[in-house]
Every structure is written in structure tokens, then in C-alpha cells.
Design a protein around this motif. Structure first.
Motif, mmCIF file in Angstrom:
data_model
loop_
_atom_site.group_PDB
_atom_site.id
_atom_site.type_symbol
_atom_site.label_atom_id
_atom_site.label_comp_id
_atom_site.label_asym_id
_atom_site.label_seq_id
_atom_site.Cartn_x
_atom_site.Cartn_y
_atom_site.Cartn_z
ATOM 1 N N LYS A 35 0.795 -1.236 0.000
ATOM 2 C CA LYS A 35 0.000 0.000 0.000
ATOM 3 C C LYS A 35 0.825 1.282 0.000
ATOM 4 O O LYS A 35 1.938 1.320 0.533
ATOM 5 C CB LYS A 35 -0.906 0.035 1.244
ATOM 6 N N TYR A 36 0.194 2.310 -0.536
ATOM 7 C CA TYR A 36 0.676 3.704 -0.452
ATOM 8 C C TYR A 36 0.001 4.288 0.780
ATOM 9 O O TYR A 36 -1.217 4.379 0.832
ATOM 10 C CB TYR A 36 0.239 4.400 -1.741
ATOM 11 N N LYS A 39 2.486 10.609 2.950
ATOM 12 C CA LYS A 39 3.106 11.418 1.889
ATOM 13 C C LYS A 39 4.314 12.186 2.416
ATOM 14 O O LYS A 39 4.299 12.672 3.536
ATOM 15 C CB LYS A 39 2.106 12.456 1.379
ATOM 16 N N ASN A 45 1.374 15.005 -4.018
ATOM 17 C CA ASN A 45 1.072 13.595 -3.759
ATOM 18 C C ASN A 45 2.305 12.713 -3.938
ATOM 19 O O ASN A 45 2.277 11.720 -4.676
ATOM 20 C CB ASN A 45 -0.074 13.094 -4.651
ATOM 21 N N SER A 123 -11.450 7.106 -7.884
ATOM 22 C CA SER A 123 -10.694 8.336 -8.141
ATOM 23 C C SER A 123 -9.403 8.032 -8.900
ATOM 24 O O SER A 123 -8.967 8.825 -9.736
ATOM 25 C CB SER A 123 -10.426 9.117 -6.854
ATOM 26 N N GLY A 154 -3.393 14.497 -9.556
ATOM 27 C CA GLY A 154 -4.822 14.454 -9.235
ATOM 28 C C GLY A 154 -5.092 13.618 -7.999
ATOM 29 O O GLY A 154 -5.764 14.039 -7.061
ATOM 30 N N SER A 155 -4.545 12.420 -7.972
ATOM 31 C CA SER A 155 -4.689 11.525 -6.822
ATOM 32 C C SER A 155 -3.519 10.558 -6.869
ATOM 33 O O SER A 155 -3.216 10.000 -7.933
ATOM 34 C CB SER A 155 -6.012 10.761 -6.932
ATOM 35 N N SER A 157 -2.738 7.455 -6.056
ATOM 36 C CA SER A 157 -2.831 6.095 -6.588
ATOM 37 C C SER A 157 -3.206 6.074 -8.077
ATOM 38 O O SER A 157 -3.085 5.036 -8.728
ATOM 39 C CB SER A 157 -3.836 5.277 -5.782
ATOM 40 N N ARG A 160 -0.867 4.674 -10.757
ATOM 41 C CA ARG A 160 -0.765 3.222 -10.995
ATOM 42 C C ARG A 160 -1.857 2.727 -11.933
ATOM 43 O O ARG A 160 -2.009 1.519 -12.109
ATOM 44 C CB ARG A 160 -0.856 2.461 -9.659
ATOM 45 N N ARG A 209 -7.140 10.412 2.354
ATOM 46 C CA ARG A 209 -6.185 11.528 2.386
ATOM 47 C C ARG A 209 -5.976 12.024 3.822
ATOM 48 O O ARG A 209 -4.844 12.182 4.280
ATOM 49 C CB ARG A 209 -6.707 12.662 1.494
ATOM 50 N N MET A 212 -4.344 9.116 6.074
ATOM 51 C CA MET A 212 -2.900 8.877 5.972
ATOM 52 C C MET A 212 -2.105 10.019 6.592
ATOM 53 O O MET A 212 -1.018 9.817 7.137
ATOM 54 C CB MET A 212 -2.454 8.513 4.553
ATOM 55 N N ASP A 299 -8.471 -1.861 1.813
ATOM 56 C CA ASP A 299 -7.992 -0.487 1.650
ATOM 57 C C ASP A 299 -8.550 0.389 2.766
ATOM 58 O O ASP A 299 -8.852 -0.120 3.824
ATOM 59 C CB ASP A 299 -8.312 -0.023 0.230
ATOM 60 N N ALA A 300 -8.704 1.668 2.504
ATOM 61 C CA ALA A 300 -9.178 2.558 3.565
ATOM 62 C C ALA A 300 -10.693 2.466 3.662
ATOM 63 O O ALA A 300 -11.414 3.397 3.310
ATOM 64 C CB ALA A 300 -8.714 3.974 3.285
HETATM 65 C C1 2P0 Z 1 -3.396 2.445 -1.994
HETATM 66 N N1 2P0 Z 1 -4.943 3.941 -0.738
HETATM 67 O O1 2P0 Z 1 -2.191 2.163 -2.124
HETATM 68 C C2 2P0 Z 1 -3.817 3.044 -0.660
HETATM 69 C C3 2P0 Z 1 -4.213 1.981 0.329
HETATM 70 C C4 2P0 Z 1 -5.932 3.633 0.259
HETATM 71 C C5 2P0 Z 1 -5.397 2.524 1.075
HETATM 72 O O2 2P0 Z 1 -4.081 5.154 -2.371
HETATM 73 O O3 2P0 Z 1 -4.521 11.787 -1.312
HETATM 74 O O4 2P0 Z 1 -6.924 8.426 -3.082
HETATM 75 O O5 2P0 Z 1 -5.403 11.333 -3.605
HETATM 76 O O6 2P0 Z 1 -3.041 10.766 -3.026
HETATM 77 O O7 2P0 Z 1 -4.580 7.819 -3.828
HETATM 78 C C6 2P0 Z 1 -6.016 6.014 -1.466
HETATM 79 O O8 2P0 Z 1 -5.406 7.246 -1.513
HETATM 80 O O9 2P0 Z 1 -4.923 9.498 -1.990
HETATM 81 C C7 2P0 Z 1 -4.951 5.001 -1.551
HETATM 82 P P1 2P0 Z 1 -4.451 10.906 -2.521
HETATM 83 P P2 2P0 Z 1 -5.494 8.253 -2.756
HETATM 84 O O10 2P0 Z 1 -4.245 2.178 -2.879
#
Ligand code: 2P0
Length: 330
Positions: A35-36, A39, A45, A123, A154-155, A157, A160, A209, A212, A299-300
């Protein structure tokens, strides 16, 4: 270069635009196996650690975009969105990064083919599809690396979701993030299956967001997160290269549980699990003890994504009546 506009300007500086009337693009949903979480730069991001995911095409977002004369128009699943909605505001703020005198207003028509009830976030696929559509519309011809960098603005994740398959988001070290993007791994794994178990589709009380950010700022366990990720990235890449499912599943499940442990040790605590999440996790552990090669990631949110192989699909569908099975490498 430390803000989004400067990054966009730098990436587009040498591009000669040859716009078309309309462009259309697709990007898949992705699920992280490592997981990410956290930050090093919230504006761009930029993550504290690398991460690794698998895309779930054909589930994802189709976006059509065109240039229009007066004021942006945003459609989501065929419905026009008021400018005041969080969806429109986020999207329009992102479009602001790409406006010139000639290309001032956009009509954006976005369709998610992800069943709302699946509890999968859109997203990442949304920003990835938007960036690909913008690239086509303007005829910029950006590389996949450049598209991934733009999608990340933008976001996180979303970087990827530019390419399909296993994708590693390398964290990078540069303050401008020009070395922080998704890279497609060469391996495919046709027998791999994901099973989505939707426990709740209610909007979460706290966004990932925010979550984390609280975790990175207050969790004592978060100190060990980068070490966990370093180990898990090595194990996952080995498991994928050797198609070693036990190593793959164990590493992904352990990584997701470690992420949730860091959240639980935050203050205020962040806890996405519901009682049904606990029940299903215990059922998975019991089935595994009995010999079924079955693992999960989360995930979250409270929903569970099962990881298994095609040969066990029937058994898993009989154990989990509501499971929605996805074949990532169809
Ligand atoms: C992921 N998540 O690696 C992790 C695991 C949620 C849990 O990436 O703030 O919507 O837009 O960079 O990408 C969800 O976070 O956050 C996420 P921002 P993002 O999939």
C-alpha cells in the motif's frame, strides 16, 4: 519546482498542441498489494514509500472530453454535476492546471463501469482516464511516465492506473517528483483472481487523504512502515516473478494488516473495520488453516478483497455467496 502548476508547465513546455474536437480514454481501477500510506509532499502527492498494485480492467473509468466555448460542464454517469459538488470542484481544479487562452473550457463526460455496490474507489481510474483523454485531445503525445506523473497530481494512486497489469509506483527522491511514477512490471498472472466482498458502501467518515496524514503524524507504529514496505516490495516482486501464490498472498495480507495497525495506533485512532469485517477475516483464516489457499487485502474502508487462484474459484464462490470475482489478466 514545488507546485502542481510548475510541474504541468514543465511537462508541457516542449509540446506543440494539435487539438482535436473530442477525445475518449479508458483507465482501470487498481488495488494495491503493497500500500501507499503517507506522503512526503501533500501538494504533489509524493509518497513516503513505493507501492505495488494490480489493475482490474475492464472495471474502470471511460472519459470523453471536448473543448467548449462557455464554462466547464461535468457529467458523471450521464448526469450533469453542479459546480458546487465535491466531484466537480476537484475535477475543475485539476482542469485549471491545463487551461490556456485557446483551450479554456472543457466538457468532461465520465462514466464509471464499477458497480457502486462494489465498494471500489474510482478516483484513481478517474484521474488516469482524464489525463489520458487530455493528452489525446491536445495531441501532446506524452509518454506513459509523464502521464503517470500528471495523474499522480490528481490523486496519488492514479499514477498506478495508466497501464494495465502489475504496476510499481516508485517513490522517487526528487523534491519535484519527476522520478515518482508507475512502472508496469512485465509479468502477467492469468490464474490470479480477486474477489470483492462488499460490507458497506457508505461514504467513509474520514477520507484516505486525511487518514494517511493523521497516521503519518501521530502513529508510533508508522515508524516501522517504511521497513515493512521495503521487505514486502521485495517479496511481492519475487512472488510475482515466480508465480508463488503463498508468498504473494501472505505478503499482500500482511502488508494490508500492517497498514491498518498503523492507523489504529494513530491519535485520534483511525479504524475502518466493521464487525462483519472481523467475522470475514476470521473465516478466511479458518479456511486457510483447513488448507484453502486464500488471502485478503483491504484499503481505507471495511470491504475485503479476496486473493486466490482460478482452481479454487468454485470453492470460494460456495463459501462466500456475495463475492464478485474479477480476473485481472483476462
Ligand atoms: C493504496 N490507498 O495504495 C492506498 C491503500 C488507500 C489505502 O491510495 O490523497 O486516493 O489522492 O493521493 O490515492 C487512497 O489514496 O490518496 C490510496 P491521494 P489516494 O491504494
Amino acid at each position: 519546482m514545488r507546485n502542481k502548476q510548475e510541474i504541468v508547465n514543465a511537462l508541457l513546455a516542449a509540446r506543440s498542441a494539435s487539438p482535436s474536437k473530442q477525445a475518449c480514454s479508458f483507465a482501470p481501477v487498481n488495488i494495491a498489494l503493497c500500500k501507499y500510506w503517507g506522503k512526503r509532499d501533500a501538494e504533489l502527492n509524493l509518497p513516503n514509500t513505493s507501492s505495488l498494485s494490480v489493475t482490474l480492467a475492464p472495471l474502470g473509468t471511460n472519459t470523453t472530453i471536448s473543448l467548449i466555448d462557455q464554462a466547464d460542464v461535468v457529467l458523471l454517469n450521464c448526469r450533469e454535476q453542479q459546480a458546487s459538488t465535491p466531484f466537480s470542484r476537484k475535477l475543475v481544479a485539476f482542469l485549471d492546471l491545463f487551461r490556456t487562452k485557446e483551450n479554456f473550457y472543457y466538457l468532461v463526460d465520465t462514466e464509471n463501469n464499477i458497480p457502486t455496490a462494489a465498494g471500489l474507489a474510482s478516483s484513481a481510474s478517474g484521474f488516469a482516464a482524464l489525463v489520458k483523454a487530455l493528452d489525446q485531445l491536445h495531441g501532446w503525445n506524452l509518454s506513459t511516465i509523464e502521464l503517470s506523473i500528471l495523474a499522480r497530481l490528481g490523486s496519488g494512486s492514479a499514477c498506478r492506473s495508466i497501464e494495465e497489469g502489475f504496476v510499481e509506483w516508485q517513490a522517487g527522491t526528487r523534491p519535484d517528483g519527476m522520478d515518482s511514477y508507475g512502472i508496469l512490471l512485465p509479468e502477467r498472472w492469468p490464474d490470479l483472481r480477486l474477489g470483492v466482498l462488499t460490507i458497506s458502501t457508505q461514504e467513509k467518515a474520514i477520507s484516505s487523504r486525511q487518514a494517511m496524514s493523521i497516521t503519518a503524524a501521530t502513529s508510533t507504529l508508522y515508524e516501522s512502515w517504511p521497513r515493512q514496505v521495503s521487505k514486502d516490495m521485495v517479496s511481492l516482486k519475487k512472488a510475482i516473478a515466480e508465480q508463488n501464490f503463498d508468498l504473494f498472498g501472505e505478503t499482500a495480507e500482511r502488508n494490508a494488516l500492517a497498514m491498518h495497525a498503523t492507523m489504529l495506533s494513530s491519535w485520534p485512532p483511525v479504524f475502518y473495520w466493521l464487525s462483519q469485517t472481523v467475522e470475514i477475516a476470521q473465516k478466511i483464516w479458518k479456511l486457510r488453516e483447513e488448507g484453502l489457499p486464500l488471502f485478503f487485502t483491504m484499503d481505507a474502508g471495511p470491504n475485503i478483497k479476496l486473493l486466490f487462484l482460478q482452481k479454487n474459484q468454485q470453492e470460494i464462490e460456495s463459501q462466500f455467496k456475495d463475492v464478485k470475482v474479477i480476473t485481472p489478466f483476462n
